[in-house]
Design a protein around this motif. Sequence first.
Motif, PDB file in Angstrom:
ATOM      1  N   MET A  41       0.843  -1.197   0.000  1.00 35.68           N
ATOM      2  CA  MET A  41       0.000   0.000   0.000  1.00 35.68           C
ATOM      3  C   MET A  41       0.876   1.244   0.000  1.00 35.68           C
ATOM      4  O   MET A  41       1.833   1.343   0.783  1.00 35.68           O
ATOM      5  CB  MET A  41      -0.909   0.009   1.233  1.00 35.68           C
ATOM      6  N   LEU A  42       0.538   2.196  -0.819  1.00 32.87           N
ATOM      7  CA  LEU A  42       1.211   3.488  -0.831  1.00 32.87           C
ATOM      8  C   LEU A  42       0.514   4.471   0.116  1.00 32.87           C
ATOM      9  O   LEU A  42      -0.623   4.259   0.520  1.00 32.87           O
ATOM     10  CB  LEU A  42       1.219   4.062  -2.239  1.00 32.87           C
ATOM     11  N   TYR A  43       1.231   5.542   0.462  1.00 30.70           N
ATOM     12  CA  TYR A  43       0.688   6.664   1.226  1.00 30.70           C
ATOM     13  C   TYR A  43       0.312   6.303   2.664  1.00 30.70           C
ATOM     14  O   TYR A  43      -0.603   6.891   3.245  1.00 30.70           O
ATOM     15  CB  TYR A  43      -0.531   7.274   0.508  1.00 30.70           C
ATOM     16  N   LYS A  44       0.988   5.344   3.252  1.00 29.52           N
ATOM     17  CA  LYS A  44       0.714   4.996   4.647  1.00 29.52           C
ATOM     18  C   LYS A  44       1.142   6.127   5.578  1.00 29.52           C
ATOM     19  O   LYS A  44       2.069   6.888   5.291  1.00 29.52           O
ATOM     20  CB  LYS A  44       1.441   3.695   5.027  1.00 29.52           C
ATOM     21  N   ILE A  45       0.448   6.235   6.706  1.00 30.57           N
ATOM     22  CA  ILE A  45       0.781   7.183   7.763  1.00 30.57           C
ATOM     23  C   ILE A  45       1.114   6.380   9.018  1.00 30.57           C
ATOM     24  O   ILE A  45       0.401   5.437   9.365  1.00 30.57           O
ATOM     25  CB  ILE A  45      -0.388   8.144   8.038  1.00 30.57           C
ATOM     26  N   ALA A  46       2.190   6.754   9.710  1.00 33.90           N
ATOM     27  CA  ALA A  46       2.611   6.042  10.910  1.00 33.90           C
ATOM     28  C   ALA A  46       2.891   7.032  12.023  1.00 33.90           C
ATOM     29  O   ALA A  46       3.413   8.120  11.770  1.00 33.90           O
ATOM     30  CB  ALA A  46       3.863   5.212  10.616  1.00 33.90           C
ATOM     31  N   PHE A  47       2.578   6.651  13.281  1.00 33.23           N
ATOM     32  CA  PHE A  47       2.723   7.656  14.328  1.00 33.23           C
ATOM     33  C   PHE A  47       3.072   7.110  15.706  1.00 33.23           C
ATOM     34  O   PHE A  47       2.778   7.745  16.719  1.00 33.23           O
ATOM     35  CB  PHE A  47       1.468   8.546  14.397  1.00 33.23           C
ATOM     36  N   GLU A  48       3.731   5.964  15.773  1.00 32.57           N
ATOM     37  CA  GLU A  48       4.472   5.649  16.995  1.00 32.57           C
ATOM     38  C   GLU A  48       5.921   5.471  16.573  1.00 32.57           C
ATOM     39  O   GLU A  48       6.463   4.376  16.552  1.00 32.57           O
ATOM     40  CB  GLU A  48       3.967   4.395  17.695  1.00 32.57           C
ATOM     41  N   GLU A  49       6.546   6.580  16.219  1.00 32.73           N
ATOM     42  CA  GLU A  49       7.874   6.571  15.602  1.00 32.73           C
ATOM     43  C   GLU A  49       8.745   7.577  16.356  1.00 32.73           C
ATOM     44  O   GLU A  49       8.440   8.766  16.419  1.00 32.73           O
ATOM     45  CB  GLU A  49       7.767   6.927  14.117  1.00 32.73           C
ATOM     46  N   ALA A  50       9.832   7.088  16.942  1.00 33.81           N
ATOM     47  CA  ALA A  50      10.579   7.852  17.935  1.00 33.81           C
ATOM     48  C   ALA A  50      11.780   8.581  17.348  1.00 33.81           C
ATOM     49  O   ALA A  50      12.352   8.176  16.339  1.00 33.81           O
ATOM     50  CB  ALA A  50      11.038   6.929  19.058  1.00 33.81           C
ATOM     51  N   PHE A  51      12.165   9.646  18.019  1.00 36.83           N
ATOM     52  CA  PHE A  51      13.422  10.352  17.759  1.00 36.83           C
ATOM     53  C   PHE A  51      14.066  10.648  19.108  1.00 36.83           C
ATOM     54  O   PHE A  51      13.414  10.538  20.166  1.00 36.83           O
ATOM     55  CB  PHE A  51      13.181  11.652  16.986  1.00 36.83           C
ATOM     56  N   ALA A  52      15.330  11.014  19.079  1.00 37.51           N
ATOM     57  CA  ALA A  52      16.032  11.394  20.307  1.00 37.51           C
ATOM     58  C   ALA A  52      16.672  12.752  20.131  1.00 37.51           C
ATOM     59  O   ALA A  52      17.110  13.113  19.039  1.00 37.51           O
ATOM     60  CB  ALA A  52      17.097  10.357  20.665  1.00 37.51           C
ATOM     61  N   LEU A  53      16.739  13.502  21.212  1.00 36.90           N
ATOM     62  CA  LEU A  53      17.471  14.768  21.215  1.00 36.90           C
ATOM     63  C   LEU A  53      18.970  14.481  21.289  1.00 36.90           C
ATOM     64  O   LEU A  53      19.407  13.723  22.164  1.00 36.90           O
ATOM     65  CB  LEU A  53      17.080  15.605  22.427  1.00 36.90           C
ATOM     66  N   ASN A  96       9.153   2.002   1.276  1.00 44.46           N
ATOM     67  CA  ASN A  96       8.101   1.156   1.832  1.00 44.46           C
ATOM     68  C   ASN A  96       6.719   1.809   1.833  1.00 44.46           C
ATOM     69  O   ASN A  96       5.815   1.347   2.526  1.00 44.46           O
ATOM     70  CB  ASN A  96       8.482   0.741   3.249  1.00 44.46           C
ATOM     71  N   GLY A  97       6.551   2.860   1.043  1.00 43.35           N
ATOM     72  CA  GLY A  97       5.223   3.439   0.865  1.00 43.35           C
ATOM     73  C   GLY A  97       4.683   4.186   2.061  1.00 43.35           C
ATOM     74  O   GLY A  97       3.462   4.256   2.250  1.00 43.35           O
ATOM     75  N   VAL A  98       5.553   4.753   2.907  1.00 44.63           N
ATOM     76  CA  VAL A  98       5.122   5.547   4.055  1.00 44.63           C
ATOM     77  C   VAL A  98       5.217   7.020   3.686  1.00 44.63           C
ATOM     78  O   VAL A  98       6.310   7.536   3.450  1.00 44.63           O
ATOM     79  CB  VAL A  98       5.986   5.247   5.295  1.00 44.63           C
ATOM     80  N   GLU A  99       4.086   7.681   3.616  1.00 39.18           N
ATOM     81  CA  GLU A  99       4.099   9.089   3.219  1.00 39.18           C
ATOM     82  C   GLU A  99       4.519  10.003   4.363  1.00 39.18           C
ATOM     83  O   GLU A  99       5.270  10.952   4.159  1.00 39.18           O
ATOM     84  CB  GLU A  99       2.733   9.529   2.712  1.00 39.18           C
ATOM     85  N   LEU A 100       4.035   9.709   5.594  1.00 42.85           N
ATOM     86  CA  LEU A 100       4.281  10.639   6.687  1.00 42.85           C
ATOM     87  C   LEU A 100       4.441   9.890   8.001  1.00 42.85           C
ATOM     88  O   LEU A 100       3.764   8.906   8.256  1.00 42.85           O
ATOM     89  CB  LEU A 100       3.143  11.650   6.812  1.00 42.85           C
ATOM     90  N   MET A 101       5.375  10.381   8.826  1.00 43.54           N
ATOM     91  CA  MET A 101       5.561   9.922  10.200  1.00 43.54           C
ATOM     92  C   MET A 101       5.250  11.066  11.158  1.00 43.54           C
ATOM     93  O   MET A 101       5.688  12.195  10.926  1.00 43.54           O
ATOM     94  CB  MET A 101       7.013   9.510  10.453  1.00 43.54           C
ATOM     95  N   ILE A 102       4.526  10.761  12.234  1.00 38.31           N
ATOM     96  CA  ILE A 102       4.414  11.681  13.358  1.00 38.31           C
ATOM     97  C   ILE A 102       5.482  11.271  14.362  1.00 38.31           C
ATOM     98  O   ILE A 102       5.485  10.143  14.854  1.00 38.31           O
ATOM     99  CB  ILE A 102       3.017  11.642  13.993  1.00 38.31           C
ATOM    100  N   LEU A 103       6.399  12.176  14.664  1.00 41.76           N
ATOM    101  CA  LEU A 103       7.555  11.876  15.495  1.00 41.76           C
ATOM    102  C   LEU A 103       7.289  12.220  16.955  1.00 41.76           C
ATOM    103  O   LEU A 103       6.595  13.189  17.267  1.00 41.76           O
ATOM    104  CB  LEU A 103       8.768  12.665  15.009  1.00 41.76           C
ATOM    105  N   SER A 104       7.888  11.406  17.861  1.00 45.40           N
ATOM    106  CA  SER A 104       7.738  11.648  19.297  1.00 45.40           C
ATOM    107  C   SER A 104       9.045  11.336  20.009  1.00 45.40           C
ATOM    108  O   SER A 104       9.812  10.471  19.578  1.00 45.40           O
ATOM    109  CB  SER A 104       6.610  10.786  19.877  1.00 45.40           C
ATOM    110  N   LEU A 105       9.278  12.031  21.125  1.00 47.16           N
ATOM    111  CA  LEU A 105      10.492  11.837  21.910  1.00 47.16           C
ATOM    112  C   LEU A 105      10.516  10.431  22.483  1.00 47.16           C
ATOM    113  O   LEU A 105       9.514   9.933  23.008  1.00 47.16           O
ATOM    114  CB  LEU A 105      10.537  12.862  23.043  1.00 47.16           C
ATOM    115  N   ASN A 106      11.689   9.778  22.399  1.00 49.02           N
ATOM    116  CA  ASN A 106      11.785   8.392  22.844  1.00 49.02           C
ATOM    117  C   ASN A 106      11.495   8.269  24.344  1.00 49.02           C
ATOM    118  O   ASN A 106      11.807   9.146  25.147  1.00 49.02           O
ATOM    119  CB  ASN A 106      13.173   7.815  22.526  1.00 49.02           C
TER     120      ASN A 106
END
Length: 374
Positions: free
Chosen positions: A1-13, A54-64
């Motif tokens: 599938m194209l254009y997937k949205i994902a939002f439990e995706e972490a980043f670190a400072l 992998n067809g992911v259009e957008l990630m919502i990022l959150s602090l680890n």
Amino acid sequence: MLYKIAFEEAFALPTSLAENTPIGFTRADASPEEDLNTNLLDIHGHRLRQMDENGVELMILSLNAAGCQGIADPAKAEALSTAANDYLEGQVAKNPTRFAAFAALSMHDPAQAAAELERCMTQKSGFVGVLLNDFQSSGTDGNTMLFYDDERCDMFWATAERLQAPVYIHPRTPTALIDTEMWKARPWLNLSVLGFASRVSMHLLAIITAGVLDRFPKLKLVVGHMGEHIPFEMYRIDHKLDRDRFPTMRMRRDKLVRDYFGDQVFLTTSGHFSTPALHCSIAEVGAQSVLFSMDYPFESIPNACVWFDSLQMNQHDVVAVGRNNALSLFPRLTQAPHNLQPKSAWKCKVGGLRDGSATYGLYNASFNKRTATK
């Protein structure tokens, strides 16, 4: 599938990775692109390339995790919140059609948390909601646990409702005391195997049964990992919440826990790539309650996407789970600077006979010879 949205995706400072230790494991022989800390710090490099592949259009990022919730000192927790949100706004601004942001908040003082959420949602760009890493550590020894079913948190919930900011309840490690009493002798059960789900499911059910969603009927809550065991337990939860036995329970007497799903409570597939579990969740709470997510970089983007893209499921439900439900839940994704819109199954390349060839039953190219690789 194209254009997937994902939002439990972490980043670190970069400035706080040593203090805010990520919960994860990297093999000793891992390549640089497999290293957990490297991937937490990276946003616009390898992460984005994998999204494209992998067809992911957008990630919502959150602090680890455990983020601000792991800091018992209120001033330090608030400082991390401010620093993380300021940094993340700048990162999202570099590519807002591919990334959005969850606010990181200290929950020591609900009024201060509400004010910081207000700042993120009204004075900053790119924020679409908030992620809280379960309970807030507090006290001089860090063993005090602040939960958000307490009525003193109502000012925070009221702000989240007014700002249309969904609140994601994410796992974290236990306090040192709980770790010693429950998990020290069995550390392999403490985190993703059992501990995460047991703690978050308790907290979510505490918020629901405290009547928070009844007092704030437009408030939205999200949990990951296919609902932290709750869908499988749904019958027993509703069966055993006897109002005559628990007359002080503040949840509406005419509602079951399952009634909140799809309207105010949602779950994601993050880190739980099981088709039978997905079918169970949809059967219990409906496809409108379920959203795709991956849990990167603690989980593999290709692994998550190959599983999801291979689902044998109604194509309209696949696209709802993979994209369109997220746009309903996070209305700011449809506005500037992100400007995402719902898409059809055909546009997402789900369903149909795309190559124009004859079909002998959808799974195998030949009528009399096995050609499939699995």
